[in-house]
Scaffold this active site. Structure first.
Site, PDB file in Angstrom:
ATOM      1  N   SER A   1       0.861  -1.194   0.000  1.00 11.32           N
ATOM      2  CA  SER A   1       0.000   0.000   0.000  1.00 11.32           C
ATOM      3  C   SER A   1       0.891   1.236   0.000  1.00 11.32           C
ATOM      4  O   SER A   1       2.050   1.174   0.438  1.00 11.32           O
ATOM      5  CB  SER A   1      -0.859  -0.016   1.266  1.00 11.32           C
ATOM      6  OG  SER A   1      -1.423   1.253   1.526  1.00 11.32           O
TER       7      SER A   1
ATOM      8  N   TYR B   1      -1.347  -0.606  10.558  1.00 16.27           N
ATOM      9  CA  TYR B   1      -1.645  -0.948   9.162  1.00 16.27           C
ATOM     10  C   TYR B   1      -0.458  -0.555   8.269  1.00 16.27           C
ATOM     11  O   TYR B   1       0.043  -1.381   7.489  1.00 16.27           O
ATOM     12  CB  TYR B   1      -2.920  -0.253   8.680  1.00 16.27           C
ATOM     13  CG  TYR B   1      -3.208  -0.549   7.219  1.00 16.27           C
ATOM     14  CD1 TYR B   1      -3.574  -1.832   6.828  1.00 16.27           C
ATOM     15  CD2 TYR B   1      -3.076   0.430   6.239  1.00 16.27           C
ATOM     16  CE1 TYR B   1      -3.812  -2.132   5.484  1.00 16.27           C
ATOM     17  CE2 TYR B   1      -3.315   0.143   4.902  1.00 16.27           C
ATOM     18  CZ  TYR B   1      -3.674  -1.136   4.538  1.00 16.27           C
ATOM     19  OH  TYR B   1      -3.899  -1.437   3.216  1.00 16.27           O
TER      20      TYR B   1
HETATM   21  P1  NDP Z   1     -11.728  -5.810   0.692  1.00 15.71           P
HETATM   22  O1  NDP Z   1     -12.121  -5.644   2.115  1.00 15.71           O
HETATM   23  O2  NDP Z   1     -12.739  -5.517  -0.354  1.00 15.71           O
HETATM   24  O3  NDP Z   1     -11.138  -7.277   0.452  1.00 15.71           O
HETATM   25  C1  NDP Z   1     -10.310  -7.881   1.410  1.00 15.71           C
HETATM   26  C2  NDP Z   1     -10.201  -9.355   1.126  1.00 15.71           C
HETATM   27  O4  NDP Z   1      -9.300  -9.948   2.095  1.00 15.71           O
HETATM   28  C3  NDP Z   1     -11.524 -10.083   1.232  1.00 15.71           C
HETATM   29  O5  NDP Z   1     -11.659 -10.989   0.160  1.00 15.71           O
HETATM   30  C4  NDP Z   1     -11.411 -10.852   2.535  1.00 15.71           C
HETATM   31  O6  NDP Z   1     -12.104 -12.097   2.455  1.00 15.71           O
HETATM   32  C5  NDP Z   1      -9.906 -11.127   2.617  1.00 15.71           C
HETATM   33  N1  NDP Z   1      -9.498 -11.394   3.978  1.00 15.71           N
HETATM   34  C6  NDP Z   1      -9.376 -10.526   5.010  1.00 15.71           C
HETATM   35  N2  NDP Z   1      -9.058 -11.185   6.123  1.00 15.71           N
HETATM   36  C7  NDP Z   1      -8.973 -12.507   5.804  1.00 15.71           C
HETATM   37  C8  NDP Z   1      -8.706 -13.687   6.532  1.00 15.71           C
HETATM   38  N3  NDP Z   1      -8.440 -13.678   7.858  1.00 15.71           N
HETATM   39  N4  NDP Z   1      -8.714 -14.873   5.875  1.00 15.71           N
HETATM   40  C9  NDP Z   1      -8.982 -14.913   4.570  1.00 15.71           C
HETATM   41  N5  NDP Z   1      -9.240 -13.843   3.811  1.00 15.71           N
HETATM   42  C10 NDP Z   1      -9.248 -12.643   4.438  1.00 15.71           C
HETATM   43  O7  NDP Z   1     -10.464  -4.851   0.503  1.00 15.71           O
HETATM   44  P2  NDP Z   1      -9.468  -4.597  -0.753  1.00 15.71           P
HETATM   45  O8  NDP Z   1      -9.823  -5.389  -1.934  1.00 15.71           O
HETATM   46  O9  NDP Z   1      -9.350  -3.142  -0.874  1.00 15.71           O
HETATM   47  O10 NDP Z   1      -8.129  -5.114  -0.082  1.00 15.71           O
HETATM   48  C11 NDP Z   1      -7.292  -6.096  -0.662  1.00 15.71           C
HETATM   49  C12 NDP Z   1      -5.860  -5.797  -0.238  1.00 15.71           C
HETATM   50  O11 NDP Z   1      -5.478  -4.535  -0.778  1.00 15.71           O
HETATM   51  C13 NDP Z   1      -5.635  -5.690   1.266  1.00 15.71           C
HETATM   52  O12 NDP Z   1      -4.408  -6.304   1.579  1.00 15.71           O
HETATM   53  C14 NDP Z   1      -5.562  -4.181   1.512  1.00 15.71           C
HETATM   54  O13 NDP Z   1      -4.792  -3.859   2.638  1.00 15.71           O
HETATM   55  C15 NDP Z   1      -4.886  -3.738   0.231  1.00 15.71           C
HETATM   56  N6  NDP Z   1      -5.027  -2.345  -0.163  1.00 15.71           N
HETATM   57  C16 NDP Z   1      -6.276  -1.756  -0.316  1.00 15.71           C
HETATM   58  C17 NDP Z   1      -6.367  -0.449  -0.730  1.00 15.71           C
HETATM   59  C18 NDP Z   1      -7.666   0.253  -0.880  1.00 15.71           C
HETATM   60  O14 NDP Z   1      -7.696   1.501  -0.865  1.00 15.71           O
HETATM   61  N7  NDP Z   1      -8.777  -0.437  -1.047  1.00 15.71           N
HETATM   62  C19 NDP Z   1      -5.164   0.331  -1.073  1.00 15.71           C
HETATM   63  C20 NDP Z   1      -3.918  -0.381  -0.875  1.00 15.71           C
HETATM   64  C21 NDP Z   1      -3.874  -1.666  -0.458  1.00 15.71           C
HETATM   65  P3  NDP Z   1     -13.103 -12.665   3.579  1.00 15.71           P
HETATM   66  O15 NDP Z   1     -13.527 -11.533   4.454  1.00 15.71           O
HETATM   67  O16 NDP Z   1     -14.225 -13.278   2.795  1.00 15.71           O
HETATM   68  O17 NDP Z   1     -12.289 -13.687   4.277  1.00 15.71           O
HETATM   69  C1  8X3 Z   2      -5.042   1.566   1.722  1.00 16.96           C
HETATM   70  C2  8X3 Z   2      -4.709   2.911   1.215  1.00 16.96           C
HETATM   71  O1  8X3 Z   2      -4.297   5.315   1.855  1.00 16.96           O
HETATM   72  O2  8X3 Z   2      -6.088   4.123   3.028  1.00 16.96           O
HETATM   73  O3  8X3 Z   2      -3.911   0.804   1.867  1.00 16.96           O
HETATM   74  O4  8X3 Z   2      -3.788   3.625   3.525  1.00 16.96           O
HETATM   75  S1  8X3 Z   2      -4.702   4.031   2.479  1.00 16.96           S
END
Ligand code: NDP
Ligand code: 8X3
Length: 249
Positions: free
Chosen positions: A136, A149
């Site tokens: 991120s 985080y």
């Molecule tokens: P979502 O919340 O939409 O998706 C997160 C996914 O992670 C879900 O499919 C969830 O599945 C899975 N997950 C979380 N905890 C667990 C667990 N204990 N076991 C298995 N699966 C798990 O968020 P995003 O798509 O945005 O996030 C995906 C990644 O991108 C993350 O690592 C996040 O930190 C990162 N990210 C997101 C950004 C944003 O602005 N959206 C920016 C930068 C990075 P389920 O709950 O069904 O298990």
């Molecule tokens: C998620 C992006 O800017 O909310 O990783 O940290 S930010």
């Protein structure tokens, strides 16, 4: 030859969009997550020969191992690993944050990620595979409330670069992808289900979409084998940097 990709966190956001991107391009996809019905929706849409649902909590090492052991024959040779599952919990300053939230982030974003990577490394080396780790912008730029985080994503970034160094000469490629604001369920999870706060975060901001990031994942995974993107930092145009804080007495 049909390639196989394992995408963690495939029930929502980046992961779900990536499953669609790769399945539509003809890849075999192992889609993981805890919400079985959402993974089943992807299987129903693309067919069991294209998408395999592996339902487990990333923090449960025995369940992870059992799911890998139960992979159907056609899905056993993994070419690309996308370590995407992860979460932020809370926006409070460190002194007011929940220790349990911190532990959940560390267990999911760090411990589970290294566990799965360690488990698949021998196969990925044998197949000269690709590892894409979801970091991120929070890995590089601190912001109030980012504390654990941001620290967890800094680990993912540096672990990726370290892997790249260790895997020198193996042909395995490793990328740390570092997105900024993208509209997914991320903020809903971060705010423990506060839909209004989530809407406020993205409202009027033209954030990136899950499909934007899925497209980057596809690009990285399909580069010619002599090319490695080390780090890919990507933001929406509407997001940039703010200054330092000064506490004036
Ligand atoms: P979502 O919340 O939409 O998706 C997160 C996914 O992670 C879900 O499919 C969830 O599945 C899975 N997950 C979380 N905890 C667990 C667990 N204990 N076991 C298995 N699966 C798990 O968020 P995003 O798509 O945005 O996030 C995906 C990644 O991108 C993350 O690592 C996040 O930190 C990162 N990210 C997101 C950004 C944003 O602005 N959206 C920016 C930068 C990075 P389920 O709950 O069904 O298990
Ligand atoms: C998620 C992006 O800017 O909310 O990783 O940290 S930010």
């Amino acid at each position: 030859m049909t390639k196989t990709i394992l995408i963690t966190g495939a029930t929502s956001g980046f992961g779900a969009a990536a499953v669609k991107r790769f399945a539509e391009a003809g890849w075999r996809v192992i889609a993981t997550g805890r919400r079985a019905e959402r993974l089943q929706g992807l299987v129903d849409r693309f067919g069991a020969d294209k998408v395999h649902a592996a339902v487990f909590d990333m923090r449960d090492e025995a369940a992870l191992e059992a799911s890998l052991a139960a992979l159907p024959e056609a899905f056993r040779s993994i070419d690309v690993l996308v370590n995407n599952a992860g979460l932020a919990l809370g926006t409070a300053p460190a002194q007011k944050a929940s220790l349990q939230d911190w532990r959940t982030m560390i267990d999911t974003n760090i411990t589970a990620l290294v566990t799965l990577t360690h488990r698949l490394l021998p196969d990925l080396i044998e197949r000269k595979g690709v590892i894409i780790n979801m970091s991120s912008v929070a890995a590089s730029y601190p912001y109030p409330g980012g504390n654990t985080y941001g620290g967890s994503k800094a680990f993912v970034k540096q672990f990726s670069l370290g892997l790249r160094s260790d895997l020198h000469g193996t042909g395995v490629r490793v990328t740390s992808i570092e997105p900024g604001m993208a509209e997914t369920e991320f903020t809903l999870v971060r705010t423990h289900g506060d839909q209004a706060a989530s809407d406020k975060m993205y409202g009027g901001a033209t954030p990136m979409t899950a499909e934007d990031i899925a497209e980057q994942l596809y690009y990285i995974a399909t580069l010619p084998p002599h090319l490695n993107i080390n780090r890919l930092e990507i933001m929406p145009v509407t997001q940039s940097f703010a200054g330092f804080q000064v506490d004036r007495k």
